[in-house]
Scaffold this motif. Sequence first.
Motif, short mmCIF file in Angstrom:
data_model
loop_
_atom_site.label_atom_id
_atom_site.label_comp_id
_atom_site.label_asym_id
_atom_site.label_seq_id
_atom_site.Cartn_x
_atom_site.Cartn_y
_atom_site.Cartn_z
N ARG A 195 0.98 -0.83 0.14
CA ARG A 195 0.51 -0.23 0.30
C ARG A 195 0.61 1.25 0.09
O ARG A 195 0.65 2.18 -0.94
CB ARG A 195 -0.68 -0.42 1.33
N MET A 196 2.33 0.89 0.36
CA MET A 196 2.79 2.18 0.80
C MET A 196 3.08 2.33 -0.23
O MET A 196 4.50 3.22 -0.91
CB MET A 196 3.61 2.72 2.31
N ALA A 197 4.07 1.55 -1.08
CA ALA A 197 4.67 1.58 -2.40
C ALA A 197 3.58 2.60 -3.65
O ALA A 197 4.03 2.89 -4.14
CB ALA A 197 4.89 -0.16 -2.91
N SER A 198 2.39 1.60 -3.43
CA SER A 198 1.12 3.20 -4.05
C SER A 198 1.31 4.39 -4.12
O SER A 198 1.15 4.98 -4.88
CB SER A 198 0.34 2.07 -4.23
N ILE A 199 1.33 4.45 -2.11
CA ILE A 199 1.11 5.68 -2.15
C ILE A 199 3.02 6.49 -2.18
O ILE A 199 2.41 7.76 -2.99
CB ILE A 199 1.21 5.51 -0.34
N SER A 200 3.79 6.17 -2.61
CA SER A 200 5.05 6.63 -2.43
C SER A 200 5.20 6.72 -4.46
O SER A 200 6.12 7.25 -4.73
CB SER A 200 6.42 5.61 -2.46
N GLY A 201 4.35 6.50 -5.19
CA GLY A 201 4.58 6.45 -6.71
C GLY A 201 5.56 5.15 -6.65
O GLY A 201 5.37 5.46 -8.31
N SER A 202 6.22 4.54 -6.54
CA SER A 202 7.37 3.17 -6.37
C SER A 202 6.84 2.59 -7.60
O SER A 202 5.19 1.69 -7.84
CB SER A 202 7.33 2.43 -5.48
N GLY A 203 7.53 1.40 -8.11
CA GLY A 203 7.23 0.79 -9.87
C GLY A 203 7.58 -0.63 -8.67
O GLY A 203 9.01 -0.45 -9.51
N ILE A 204 7.35 -1.45 -8.62
CA ILE A 204 7.34 -2.85 -8.56
C ILE A 204 6.97 -3.75 -8.87
O ILE A 204 5.75 -3.44 -9.36
CB ILE A 204 7.31 -2.86 -6.85
N ASN A 205 7.58 -5.07 -8.91
CA ASN A 205 6.72 -6.39 -9.56
C ASN A 205 6.66 -7.14 -8.86
O ASN A 205 8.21 -7.11 -8.14
CB ASN A 205 7.38 -6.39 -10.51
N LEU A 206 5.79 -7.48 -8.46
CA LEU A 206 5.53 -9.13 -7.09
C LEU A 206 4.45 -10.09 -7.81
O LEU A 206 3.90 -9.36 -9.04
CB LEU A 206 4.74 -8.37 -6.27
N VAL A 207 5.58 -11.37 -7.56
CA VAL A 207 4.13 -12.22 -7.61
C VAL A 207 4.12 -13.38 -7.24
O VAL A 207 5.68 -13.70 -6.52
CB VAL A 207 5.68 -12.51 -8.83
N GLY A 208 2.89 -14.04 -7.33
CA GLY A 208 2.49 -14.55 -5.84
C GLY A 208 2.59 -15.91 -6.15
O GLY A 208 1.47 -15.87 -7.48
N SER A 209 3.10 -17.03 -5.84
CA SER A 209 2.78 -18.72 -6.84
C SER A 209 2.09 -19.21 -6.04
O SER A 209 1.56 -18.95 -4.83
CB SER A 209 4.06 -19.01 -6.87
N HIS A 210 2.18 -20.76 -6.20
CA HIS A 210 1.04 -21.39 -5.57
C HIS A 210 -0.22 -20.63 -5.00
O HIS A 210 -0.56 -20.75 -3.70
CB HIS A 210 1.98 -21.21 -4.05
N ALA A 211 -1.21 -20.31 -6.07
CA ALA A 211 -2.41 -20.17 -5.64
C ALA A 211 -3.61 -20.61 -5.57
O ALA A 211 -3.26 -21.11 -6.64
CB ALA A 211 -2.29 -18.78 -6.63
N GLY A 212 -4.11 -20.56 -4.92
CA GLY A 212 -5.35 -21.01 -5.16
C GLY A 212 -5.64 -22.79 -4.20
O GLY A 212 -4.56 -22.65 -3.88
#
Length: 473
Positions: A248-265
Motif C-alpha cells: 500500500r505504501m509503495a503505491s502511495i510513494s509512486g514506486s514501480g515494483i513487480n510482485l509475483v505470487g505463486s501457489h495461488a488457489g
Amino acid sequence: MLCGDSELAEGSVWEAAEHAGYEHLDNLTVIVDVNRLGQRGPTRHGHDLDAYARRFQAFDWHTIEIDGHDLDAIDRAYGEALSTKGQPTAILARTLKGKGVEGVQDREGLHGKPLPEADEAITELGGPRDIRVRVQEPPAARMLHSVHTGDFELPKWDKGEEVATRNAFGEALAALGTGRGDIVALDGEVGDSTRAEFFAKEHPDRYFECYIAEQQLVASAVGLAARGWVPYAATFAAFLTRAYDFIRMASISGSGINLVGSHAGVAIGQDGPSQMGLEDLAMMRAVHGSTVLYPCDANQTARLVGAMAGLEGVRYLRTSRGESPVIYAPDEEFPVGGSKLLRSSDRDRLTLVAAGVTVHEALAAADALEREGIRARVIDLYSVKPVDRAALRRAAEETGCLVTVEDHHPEGGIGDAVLEAFADGRPVPRLVRLAVRSMPGSASPDEQLHAAGIDAESIAAAGRLLVEEAVVP
C-alpha cells in the motif's frame, strides 16, 4: 535515517535491522528519537536507551547513546558512525517532546495537537527569529537508468506441452535479466518453489535473498526501484498478505515494483488452506494504480513477465503450482487490459469468463456443453486489472448470460472485476459467479477444484442452469 521510538514496536523494523546487520551495511546510520511518548501515552521502554541498544546490538549493530539536545554530542555521534566499519550504526538520542515550552514539554495527551498558546511558546523559545540553516547535502550518487546489455529472447513452448506457469515465470525472468542489466530479483526464501531461483543461477549478483521476511522483501524492492532498478519480488501469494502495508505504501510513494505470487488457489492441492492464496486478487486490485495479471499458460506468462518491466505502479503476477497445457502460440500477444476469446460462435448462449487454472476447466466445460447442444463462449480474462470491459460488454450483449469462475474467494476477485464492467448504469446480464466459498482441506488438485465447485463439471452444471437446460428435481 530518522525514526521514532514508538515505531520500534513494529516487527518490520526488526526485519530491516536484522537484514542490515547481516549484510554489514556500514553506510547505514539510524537516528532514533527516544522521547518516551507515543500517541496515546508512554512508549514500552520510555527513556531506557539501553533497552533499545541491546536490541540493535543483538542484530550486530554499533550503538551510540546520546543526549539528543546536545549539538556537540550529535556531531560526535555522526563522526563515530562514519568511522564505524562492518556494522550499521544506531544513534539513540534521548529527547523531550516539546522541549523548551513548559506547557507541553514531556507531557502526555498532546500528540498531533496545536500549541494551546502559540505566542507564549514562541516567547519561551527566545522570540521570533530569522535563522536559515544550510545543511550539508549528501554526496552525489549515480542513478541507474535502463540498461540493455544484449539481445535476448523470451522462452517459448509448443502448444500441448505441460508447463507450470511458475516455471515459465522463472525462465522468462532469467531471460529478461540477460537482456536488461537493470532487472533484479528478490526472494522470500521460497525461490525453489516460485522458480525465482532460475534467475539466481543466471544472475547471482542481482539476486537478493530476503528470507522469510515479506515486509522486508517488499521494502527492499521499493528501495531498489528508487535507485533505478526494476525489481521482481516473488513469494507465495498467501504470504504477500503479511506485506500488504508495504505494498500500500509503495503505491502511495509512486514506486514501480513487480510482485509475483505463486501457489495461488486451491489448485495447489495437498498443502492445505494456510498455503493457498485465495485473497490476493482482491488485495492487489484494491491497490491504487495497480496492474493485476493472471496467466493460464507458459507462453502467456513469459510475455506478461516481459511486459511488466515497462509498466508503472505496483504490478502483480499470479502464478500456479501445477502443470497446465500450453494453449497459445509463442508469438501470441497479450496486451495489458486485454483478454482472449478462446471459443466463439454466432449461436453462443452464454459466456464462461475465467483466468489462470480455471481457463482450462472452462474450455473443458464448453466442450461438454457443446456435446449437449449448448454453445458457450470462453474468455480468458488474463488482465484482471485493468479489465477488458469492451469484450465483457460485447459478450453480454451477444450471449445474455455470463459465468465467472475463479480459484479465489468470491469477494474482490474476477467476479467483482467482471461485474464492475457493468457499473455504469447499463443493464447487467444474467450472471453466475463460481468461486471458492468454503474452507478448503487437504486433497489433490482435482479434488480441490471439484469440492470448491470450480471444475469443468461444476461449470457445465452452472451453464445448464443458466440457460434453463438442467432438470432440477
